[in-house]
Design a protein around this motif. Structure first.
Motif, PDB file in Angstrom:
ATOM      1  N   LEU A  31       0.877  -1.331  -0.051  1.00 41.21           N
ATOM      2  CA  LEU A  31      -0.007   0.211  -0.115  1.00 41.21           C
ATOM      3  C   LEU A  31       0.504   1.569   0.211  1.00 41.21           C
ATOM      4  O   LEU A  31       0.099   2.179  -0.330  1.00 41.21           O
ATOM      5  N   VAL A  32       2.113   1.367   0.767  1.00 41.25           N
ATOM      6  CA  VAL A  32       2.815   2.226   0.790  1.00 41.25           C
ATOM      7  C   VAL A  32       3.132   2.879  -0.270  1.00 41.25           C
ATOM      8  O   VAL A  32       3.612   3.887  -0.870  1.00 41.25           O
ATOM      9  N   PHE A  33       4.354   1.219  -1.085  1.00 38.88           N
ATOM     10  CA  PHE A  33       4.830   1.867  -2.187  1.00 38.88           C
ATOM     11  C   PHE A  33       4.053   2.218  -3.523  1.00 38.88           C
ATOM     12  O   PHE A  33       4.372   3.109  -4.492  1.00 38.88           O
ATOM     13  N   THR A  34       2.797   1.228  -3.240  1.00 41.79           N
ATOM     14  CA  THR A  34       1.486   1.743  -3.919  1.00 41.79           C
ATOM     15  C   THR A  34       0.824   3.891  -4.558  1.00 41.79           C
ATOM     16  O   THR A  34       0.834   4.530  -5.170  1.00 41.79           O
ATOM     17  N   VAL A  35       1.033   4.338  -2.964  1.00 42.92           N
ATOM     18  CA  VAL A  35       1.048   5.127  -2.517  1.00 42.92           C
ATOM     19  C   VAL A  35       1.979   6.458  -3.181  1.00 42.92           C
ATOM     20  O   VAL A  35       1.773   7.124  -3.527  1.00 42.92           O
ATOM     21  N   ALA A  36       3.084   5.721  -2.873  1.00 43.88           N
ATOM     22  CA  ALA A  36       4.646   6.366  -3.321  1.00 43.88           C
ATOM     23  C   ALA A  36       5.182   6.697  -4.899  1.00 43.88           C
ATOM     24  O   ALA A  36       4.862   7.864  -5.225  1.00 43.88           O
ATOM     25  N   ARG A  37       4.412   5.869  -5.726  1.00 38.24           N
ATOM     26  CA  ARG A  37       4.259   5.804  -7.054  1.00 38.24           C
ATOM     27  C   ARG A  37       3.298   6.660  -7.152  1.00 38.24           C
ATOM     28  O   ARG A  37       3.875   7.144  -7.974  1.00 38.24           O
ATOM     29  N   LEU A  38       2.307   6.945  -6.739  1.00 38.79           N
ATOM     30  CA  LEU A  38       0.932   7.484  -7.507  1.00 38.79           C
ATOM     31  C   LEU A  38       1.459   9.656  -7.262  1.00 38.79           C
ATOM     32  O   LEU A  38       1.242   9.779  -8.636  1.00 38.79           O
ATOM     33  N   LEU A  39       1.846   8.891  -6.027  1.00 35.56           N
ATOM     34  CA  LEU A  39       2.305  10.828  -6.084  1.00 35.56           C
ATOM     35  C   LEU A  39       3.731  11.502  -6.647  1.00 35.56           C
ATOM     36  O   LEU A  39       3.416  12.054  -7.249  1.00 35.56           O
ATOM     37  N   ASP A  40       4.517  10.666  -7.454  1.00 35.95           N
ATOM     38  CA  ASP A  40       5.682  10.756  -8.039  1.00 35.95           C
ATOM     39  C   ASP A  40       5.232  11.269  -9.411  1.00 35.95           C
ATOM     40  O   ASP A  40       5.575  12.223 -10.190  1.00 35.95           O
TER      41      ASP A  40
ATOM     42  N   LEU B  24       4.760   2.859 -17.412  1.00 33.23           N
ATOM     43  CA  LEU B  24       4.048   1.784 -17.952  1.00 33.23           C
ATOM     44  C   LEU B  24       5.309   1.169 -16.577  1.00 33.23           C
ATOM     45  O   LEU B  24       4.671  -0.332 -16.264  1.00 33.23           O
ATOM     46  N   THR B  25       6.732   1.072 -16.328  1.00 28.92           N
ATOM     47  CA  THR B  25       6.108   0.685 -14.519  1.00 28.92           C
ATOM     48  C   THR B  25       5.970   1.006 -13.721  1.00 28.92           C
ATOM     49  O   THR B  25       5.743   0.138 -13.419  1.00 28.92           O
ATOM     50  N   VAL B  26       5.404   1.942 -13.370  1.00 29.63           N
ATOM     51  CA  VAL B  26       4.504   2.391 -12.417  1.00 29.63           C
ATOM     52  C   VAL B  26       3.423   1.567 -12.471  1.00 29.63           C
ATOM     53  O   VAL B  26       2.579   0.954 -11.869  1.00 29.63           O
ATOM     54  N   VAL B  27       2.609   1.296 -13.865  1.00 33.21           N
ATOM     55  CA  VAL B  27       1.521   0.627 -14.054  1.00 33.21           C
ATOM     56  C   VAL B  27       2.005  -0.670 -13.710  1.00 33.21           C
ATOM     57  O   VAL B  27       1.159  -1.306 -13.063  1.00 33.21           O
ATOM     58  N   PHE B  28       2.618  -1.267 -13.854  1.00 33.58           N
ATOM     59  CA  PHE B  28       3.314  -2.663 -13.778  1.00 33.58           C
ATOM     60  C   PHE B  28       3.235  -2.548 -12.006  1.00 33.58           C
ATOM     61  O   PHE B  28       2.595  -3.746 -11.622  1.00 33.58           O
ATOM     62  N   GLU B  29       4.173  -1.319 -12.122  1.00 34.16           N
ATOM     63  CA  GLU B  29       4.375  -2.160 -10.321  1.00 34.16           C
ATOM     64  C   GLU B  29       3.092  -1.629  -9.460  1.00 34.16           C
ATOM     65  O   GLU B  29       3.185  -2.506  -8.819  1.00 34.16           O
ATOM     66  N   SER B  30       2.501  -0.862  -9.779  1.00 30.58           N
ATOM     67  CA  SER B  30       1.141  -0.375  -8.734  1.00 30.58           C
ATOM     68  C   SER B  30       0.221  -1.203  -8.999  1.00 30.58           C
ATOM     69  O   SER B  30      -0.504  -2.484  -8.063  1.00 30.58           O
ATOM     70  N   LEU B  31       0.020  -2.190 -10.136  1.00 29.72           N
ATOM     71  CA  LEU B  31      -0.703  -3.943  -9.886  1.00 29.72           C
ATOM     72  C   LEU B  31      -0.035  -4.677  -9.507  1.00 29.72           C
ATOM     73  O   LEU B  31      -0.766  -5.439  -8.917  1.00 29.72           O
ATOM     74  N   ALA B  32       1.405  -4.960  -9.270  1.00 33.32           N
ATOM     75  CA  ALA B  32       1.864  -6.018  -8.763  1.00 33.32           C
ATOM     76  C   ALA B  32       1.897  -5.655  -6.968  1.00 33.32           C
ATOM     77  O   ALA B  32       1.224  -6.746  -5.953  1.00 33.32           O
TER      78      ALA B  32
END
Length: 710
Positions: free
Chosen positions: A21-30, A169-177
């Motif tokens: 959850l933390v990594f997903t929020v961090a990537r979305l904020l980036d 695209l990397t963010v999308v895949f990371e968020s999906l994972a």
């Protein structure tokens, strides 16, 4: 270890979900921050607008050099140069300045800005054509520089666009994972939650069932009354059996002092026994009194110590033994009557000695008199017709020959063979022939005369033997019952203590219990419950058989299938045991009561597993011999001592090799009685530490039996 592993897995799942959850929020904020940053298109627009203004200024300066007149003031050089200076100022001072500096052209633009600033007063005045053309050349150079910067910005825009697309695209895949990780972690936690709720519900249900079973055992263990009391002799438990004995129900007794409930508990000897039971001394006593209906009765009271939850308590088993008490009183009266009769006959003998000549012929007993030398003085027909006398003293009857002829009878001793000069009084009970007893009395009176009396005591002996047999059976029954009560109370106390301690542990720890601890406690409760169930079933089955309430319902059944099903069930109950089954490939039809024979096989098979150590191996075999089908159960366990084989089927009897192994001593007796109902019996071969072999047989089904069964 299992509980720690489960807790660790749960913590890892929670940590994984939080991390995802933390990594997903961090990537979305980036991504959101990158979207809010200054766009390259804005920079390109600012540069092209400045280039456009430079182009317009160059055109305006060319028209000025050609001496054209400007109709629109906005096309005049002074207006256009002000706009260009303003555009350059914004371009150099804004974020575009950093971009131009990155390309290395910030110095050229600053110099152009400075020249334009210096040329602005000249443009506002009367500008010479030559100066206008010179300024126009500088402005065109500025436009050329801005075009180069715009081209570089365009190339940079393409590179940054490709990088951003790759990054998105990397963010999308990371968020999906991360989302998948969150879903998996949440699913695992939900499963653990549902499983915990289910196990807690199951534990509560099992605990409630154990409580109900405990109440059932206490209230219906037998037809006797049971009370539990504390140090102040206050009643803690009053079962339905006590209500039948004393007419008081539990609602009116629990919590009250025993002495105030019934007169029987106010008697000093009973109060003393109850008090001593609290402090560890068992006692058995009888109380004679009257029932609530006013009839005479006798109650047997067995007092034992009881320890529950570190409390000193006492338990008393009370049963009605009026029938045994009345039989004992009747036997005492009969013994007393017999003693009176013996005394009366002895007195009659003494009286007969004084009136010997007058009464000897009419006397019912045999009489004879000898002088001091042993010569016969007289003898009546009763003593002459005695069987030993007829055989051995037909020709001559002297005292020595007379006594010797009785010396061969059962009950005689060496005094009958002693010399006459060492004569002493003799009193013997002799068995003359089968069931024919006589009392031989030889006495020497004053004057040296020796009197012999032969009294028929067959009736007395028969009554005495019957009474002795009844008393022996009563003692045996009482002893067996006391041993059974002691054994059952001990057997019940252990599982009840396990149930109580496990329940208290669960109540005390509550939510602090780990899953493994909860499972272990519940497993202990289940094991104790199974043990209580087996004890209750053994007692109830034995009681039904003694009461004649077990009926034989024979029918034709497949013996192989019946025994195979029992072996399969035993394998499920005893997964550590190896049970081997050997039977014919074709069905073996026998004529029996399948339900009762199933009890026999279950008892033999469970005993074989129980008495075979930690890794039992049991062999069950079925074969046919003529019109009989045979079944054997063999084990290689502790075995039975040779001197105890004859007693192994007795009620409550347990071999000494079974010490320390739970059991009631009822199962084999119950199984043997079932076989007796079928007209057969169980044969046993056993050696101590060498295992046991139990075998029984049943008749095979024929046409007539099959038709009767149908």
């Amino acid at each position: 270890m299992k509980s720690y592993r489960t807790a660790l897995i749960t913590l890892v799942a929670i940590a994984s979900m939080v991390a995802c959850l933390v990594f997903t929020v961090a990537r979305l904020l980036d991504v959101e921050n990158d979207l809010r940053s200054e766009d390259t298109h804005t920079n390109l627009w600012q540069i092209t607008q400045t280039q456009y203004e430079a182009t317009l200024l160059a055109e305006s300066l060319a028209r000025t050099a050609a001496r054209e007149t400007f109709v629109d003031p906005e096309q005049a050089p002074d207006f256009r140069i002000a706009i260009l200076i303003s555009r350059l100022s914004v371009l150099l001072e804004g974020p575009q300045g950093h971009l131009i500096e990155h390309f290395g052209q910030i110095g050229d633009l600053k110099r152009a800005y400075l020249q334009l600033t210096l040329a602005e007063p000249l443009v506002r005045g009367d500008l010479e054509p030559q100066a206008a053309l010179q300024l126009r050349a500088e402005v065109r150079a500025l436009a050329q520089d801005l075009r180069d910067v715009a081209n570089k910005v365009m190339l940079l825009n393409r590179e940054q666009g490709a990088l951003k697309r790759s990054m998105y695209l990397t963010v999308v895949f990371e968020s999906l994972a991360f989302v998948i990780g969150i879903v998996l972690s949440a699913s695992f936690l939900l499963l653990r939650l549902f499983k915990g709720v289910h196990e807690a519900t199951q534990a509560k249900r099992l605990l409630r069932q154990e409580q109900e079973l405990s109440d059932l055992v206490i209230n219906n263990i037998s037809n006797q009354g049971i009370i539990i009391f504390d140090e102040q002799l206050s009643c803690l438990l009053w079962n339905p059996g006590m209500e039948g004995l004393l007419g008081l129900n539990a609602d009116n007794t629990v919590g009250h002092h025993l002495e105030a409930l019934a007169p029987i508990f106010a008697k000093p000897k009973i109060v003393k026994s109850l008090t001593e039971a609290i402090y560890g001394t068992s006692a058995i006593l009888e109380d004679e009194g009257r029932s609530p209906e006013g009839q005479e009765r006798c109650l047997e009271i067995n007092c034992f110590p009881l320890h529950i939850a570190e409390r000193r308590l006492g338990i008393a088993f009370i049963r009605d033994i009026t029938e045994q008490w009345e039989a004992r009183k009747q036997a005492e009266r009969q013994n007393f009557d017999l003693e009176i009769k013996v005394q009366q006959r002895t007195a009659a003998l003494q009286q007969a000695e004084r009136r010997l000549i007058a009464a000897i012929e009419t006397a019912p007993d045999g009489f004879a008199a000898f002088d001091w030398t042993g010569k016969l003085l007289f003898a009546n027909e009763q003593i002459r017709s005695a069987e030993p006398v007829i055989v051995w003293c037909a020709e001559e009857m002297t005292l020595a020959t007379f006594l010797r002829c009785f010396a061969m009878c059962e009950g005689a001793d060496e005094r009958l063979l002693a010399r006459s000069d060492s004569f002493e009084n003799i009193e013997l009970d002799l068995l003359l022939r089968l069931d024919h007893w006589a009392h031989l009395s030889v006495a020497k009176v004053d004057g040296g005369t020796i009197f012999v009396r032969l009294t028929d005591i067959s009736g007395y002996k028969q009554v005495a033997q019957a009474l002795q047999s009844a008393l022996d059976r009563e003692r045996e029954t009482t002893g067996a019952y006391r041993n059974f009560v002691s054994m059952v109370s001990h057997q019940f106390r252990t599982p009840l203590a396990i149930l109580d301690s496990s329940a208290q542990r669960i109540l005390r720890r509550g939510q602090n219990l780990t899953q493994d601890e909860l499972v272990a406690r519940v497993q202990r409760i289940r094991s104790a419950t199974k043990r209580l169930t087996r004890l209750v079933e053994s007692v109830l089955n034995a009681a039904k058989l003694d009461a004649g309430r077990i009926e034989l319902n024979p029918a034709s059944c497949n013996f192989v299938e019946l025994v195979w099903d029992i072996c399969e069930r035993q394998r499920e109950l005893s997964s550590h045991a190896e049970i081997r089954f050997d039977a014919p490939a074709t069905p073996v039809q026998v004529y029996c009561d399948g339900m009762l024979i199933e009890q026999v096989v279950i008892n033999l098979l469970s005993n074989a597993v129980k008495y075979s150590g930690d890794t039992p191996i049991v062999e069950v075999k079925i074969w046919m011999d003529g019109s009989r089908a045979y079944c054997s159960v063999r084990d290689w366990g502790i075995g039975i001592p040779a001197d105890e084989l004859s007693k192994i089927f007795e009620r409550f009897y347990r071999a000494r090799t079974a010490t320390g192994i739970a059991g009631t001593g009822i199962g084999l007796n119950f199984a043997q009685k079932i076989m007796h109902l079928h007209g057969g019996e169980i044969q046993v071969e056993s050696y101590e530490a060498g295992g046991s072999l139990f075998t029984f047989d049943l008749p095979t089904s024929n046409v007539d039996q099959s038709q009767q069964a149908a």
